[in-house]
Design an enzyme around this catalytic site. Structure first.
Site, short mmCIF file in Angstrom:
data_model
loop_
_atom_site.label_atom_id
_atom_site.label_comp_id
_atom_site.label_asym_id
_atom_site.label_seq_id
_atom_site.Cartn_x
_atom_site.Cartn_y
_atom_site.Cartn_z
N ARG A 87 11.22 -0.16 11.35
CA ARG A 87 10.12 -0.16 12.29
C ARG A 87 10.42 -1.17 13.35
O ARG A 87 10.47 -2.34 13.01
CB ARG A 87 8.66 -0.32 11.70
CG ARG A 87 8.39 1.20 10.82
CD ARG A 87 7.21 0.88 10.05
NE ARG A 87 5.80 0.18 10.28
CZ ARG A 87 4.99 -0.24 9.99
NH1 ARG A 87 4.84 0.38 8.66
NH2 ARG A 87 4.18 -0.94 10.64
N LYS A 104 1.00 -1.13 0.11
CA LYS A 104 -0.04 -0.15 -0.12
C LYS A 104 0.89 1.34 0.23
O LYS A 104 0.65 2.01 -0.88
CB LYS A 104 -0.93 0.02 1.18
CG LYS A 104 -1.78 -1.31 1.34
CD LYS A 104 -2.80 -1.17 2.56
CE LYS A 104 -1.95 -1.34 3.95
NZ LYS A 104 -1.45 -2.37 4.05
N ARG A 108 -9.77 0.48 8.80
CA ARG A 108 -9.34 -0.82 9.14
C ARG A 108 -10.41 -1.74 9.95
O ARG A 108 -10.30 -2.82 10.12
CB ARG A 108 -8.15 -0.83 9.99
CG ARG A 108 -6.75 -1.02 9.35
CD ARG A 108 -5.65 -0.65 10.38
NE ARG A 108 -4.40 -1.36 10.22
CZ ARG A 108 -3.43 -1.13 9.35
NH1 ARG A 108 -3.62 0.34 8.84
NH2 ARG A 108 -2.53 -1.55 9.58
N ARG A 159 11.78 -4.69 5.16
CA ARG A 159 11.36 -3.38 4.82
C ARG A 159 12.24 -2.34 5.53
O ARG A 159 12.57 -2.58 6.66
CB ARG A 159 10.00 -3.19 5.40
CG ARG A 159 9.53 -1.64 5.36
CD ARG A 159 7.92 -1.51 5.13
NE ARG A 159 7.44 -2.24 6.26
CZ ARG A 159 5.81 -2.25 6.17
NH1 ARG A 159 5.17 -1.78 5.30
NH2 ARG A 159 5.41 -2.66 7.47
N ARG A 208 -0.56 -8.56 13.55
CA ARG A 208 -1.37 -7.63 12.55
C ARG A 208 -1.84 -8.40 11.51
O ARG A 208 -2.96 -7.77 11.08
CB ARG A 208 -0.03 -6.88 11.87
CG ARG A 208 0.40 -5.80 12.92
CD ARG A 208 1.75 -5.26 12.65
NE ARG A 208 2.19 -4.75 11.44
CZ ARG A 208 2.95 -4.58 11.02
NH1 ARG A 208 4.39 -4.82 11.50
NH2 ARG A 208 3.36 -3.66 9.62
P1 ADP Z 1 1.14 -1.96 7.89
O1 ADP Z 1 0.56 -1.33 6.53
O2 ADP Z 1 2.56 -2.18 7.80
O3 ADP Z 1 0.29 -2.77 8.48
P2 ADP Z 1 0.69 0.74 9.18
O4 ADP Z 1 1.89 1.59 8.97
O5 ADP Z 1 -0.49 0.98 8.32
O6 ADP Z 1 1.41 -0.84 9.03
O7 ADP Z 1 0.38 0.70 10.59
C1 ADP Z 1 1.09 0.44 11.69
C2 ADP Z 1 0.22 -0.08 12.96
O8 ADP Z 1 -0.41 1.55 13.45
C3 ADP Z 1 -0.96 -1.18 13.06
O9 ADP Z 1 -0.32 -2.10 13.38
C4 ADP Z 1 -1.81 -0.14 14.18
O10 ADP Z 1 -0.97 -0.74 15.52
C5 ADP Z 1 -1.83 1.23 13.81
N1 ADP Z 1 -2.65 1.70 12.92
C6 ADP Z 1 -2.41 2.33 11.69
N2 ADP Z 1 -3.65 2.53 10.99
C7 ADP Z 1 -4.62 2.29 11.81
C8 ADP Z 1 -6.01 2.06 11.71
N3 ADP Z 1 -6.73 2.69 10.88
N4 ADP Z 1 -6.86 1.64 12.82
C9 ADP Z 1 -6.18 1.27 13.93
N5 ADP Z 1 -4.93 1.23 14.18
C10 ADP Z 1 -4.07 1.72 12.90
P1 ADP Z 2 2.25 -1.82 3.40
O1 ADP Z 2 2.33 -0.14 3.21
O2 ADP Z 2 1.03 -2.35 2.42
O3 ADP Z 2 2.52 -2.22 4.63
P2 ADP Z 2 4.83 -1.63 1.74
O4 ADP Z 2 4.30 -0.91 0.51
O5 ADP Z 2 5.67 -0.88 2.83
O6 ADP Z 2 3.44 -2.23 2.43
O7 ADP Z 2 5.63 -2.87 1.34
C1 ADP Z 2 6.32 -3.59 2.35
C2 ADP Z 2 7.64 -4.31 1.59
O8 ADP Z 2 7.34 -4.70 0.63
C3 ADP Z 2 8.54 -3.00 1.34
O9 ADP Z 2 9.89 -3.06 2.02
C4 ADP Z 2 8.45 -2.65 0.05
O10 ADP Z 2 9.63 -2.04 -0.70
C5 ADP Z 2 8.39 -4.11 -0.52
N1 ADP Z 2 7.23 -4.43 -1.83
C6 ADP Z 2 6.12 -3.41 -2.05
N2 ADP Z 2 5.37 -4.01 -2.89
C7 ADP Z 2 6.21 -5.15 -3.51
C8 ADP Z 2 6.03 -5.96 -4.60
N3 ADP Z 2 5.17 -5.78 -5.40
N4 ADP Z 2 7.00 -6.96 -4.69
C9 ADP Z 2 8.12 -7.06 -3.82
N5 ADP Z 2 8.25 -6.26 -2.70
C10 ADP Z 2 7.33 -5.22 -2.62
#
Ligand code: ADP
Ligand code: ADP
Ligand code: ZN
Length: 214
Positions: free
Chosen positions: A161, A13, A88, A127, A172
């Site tokens: 992170r 994302k 979410r 990541r 998660r």
């Molecule tokens: P990822 O895309 O890797 O799951 P995010 O950066 O979106 O991680 O979120 C990291 C953490 O922040 C989540 O595990 C949760 O604890 C919190 N968080 C983020 N967005 C939300 C949301 N919309 N509702 C509740 N908690 C959230």
């Molecule tokens: P999210 O925001 O959904 O948690 P990220 O965009 O941060 O996910 O992606 C998670 C990790 O995977 C990052 O290190 C990113 O560079 C890598 N990544 C993202 N998209 C792809 C893909 N299509 N193929 C392989 N690696 C990816």
């Protein structure tokens, strides 16, 4: 144009949102990024969110919907918004409807990144991001073009992170399955959901998303 990018942690994302910002001038609203900034600044929201985030659980609906509303009012969102990591839960999805309609905005697309859960642990544990500008990278899948230097701002400092470890990732993912995936039918009923193969290469995922938006 306002869109939601939906998918489990590591689905891509943030990667796709950053690209849409660079290519289309859209505004990325990542509740995760905003919460991490609040934790870093030790604001009242940050103090409440810190332990919850470290455990991989969800921060309260009131807090995240509050920061989304504030961000929409504070930022220039003329070219459209990408909701990344929000909503979410069903409660957040309903809040978002109100937040958008209060501001005369509508939701155009919900793009679901379809991924294989087994691959996500590798994506997440590899990541890292630029400490200066936040650009996202991966140990295997997306290294900076020049080793040790950010492609975007040429910074040399990177960070990982604290919640990007295998144990927290499992929590998660379970939260995603239990609370986030079930909101898809709300948007399916409106006919605005598109599915993209999130296991494809980053550039191919980008092309598939562009085909939906153009
Ligand atoms: P990822 O895309 O890797 O799951 P995010 O950066 O979106 O991680 O979120 C990291 C953490 O922040 C989540 O595990 C949760 O604890 C919190 N968080 C983020 N967005 C939300 C949301 N919309 N509702 C509740 N908690 C959230
Ligand atoms: P999210 O925001 O959904 O948690 P990220 O965009 O941060 O996910 O992606 C998670 C990790 O995977 C990052 O290190 C990113 O560079 C890598 N990544 C993202 N998209 C792809 C893909 N299509 N193929 C392989 N690696 C990816
Ligand atoms: Zn950078």
């Amino acid at each position: 144009m306002n869109i939601i990018l939906l998918g489990p942690p590591g689905a891509g994302k943030g990667t796709q949102a950053q690209r849409l910002v660079a290519e289309r001038g859209m505004t990325q609203l990542s509740t995760g990024d905003m919460l991490r900034a609040a934790v870093k600044a030790a604001t009242p929201v940050g103090l409440k969110a810190k332990a919850v985030m470290e455990a991989g659980e969800l921060v309260s609906d009131e807090i995240v919907s509050g920061i989304i509303g504030e961000a929409l009012d504070a930022l220039d969102v003329g070219a459209g918004v990408i909701f990344d990591g929000y909503p979410r839960t069903a409660a957040q999805a309903h809040s978002l409807d109100g937040i958008l309609s209060d501001r005369g905005r509508t939701l155009d697309h919900v793009i679901e990144l379809d991924v294989d859960e087994d691959a996500l642990v590798e994506r997440i544990t590899g990541r890292f991001t630029c400490a200066t500008c936040g650009a996202g990278y991966h140990d295997t899948f997306k290294q900076p073009k020049v080793a040790g230097e950010c492609d975007v701002c040429h910074g040399h400092e990177f960070k990982r992170r604290p919640d990007d470890n295998e144990e927290t990732v499992r929590t998660r993912m379970a939260e995603y399955r239990a609370k986030t995936a079930p909101i898809l039918p709300i948007y399916e009923e409106r006919g605005i959901v598109s599915r993209v193969d999130g296991m494809a290469d980053i550039d191919d995922v980008a092309k598939a998303i562009d085909a939906i938006l153009d």
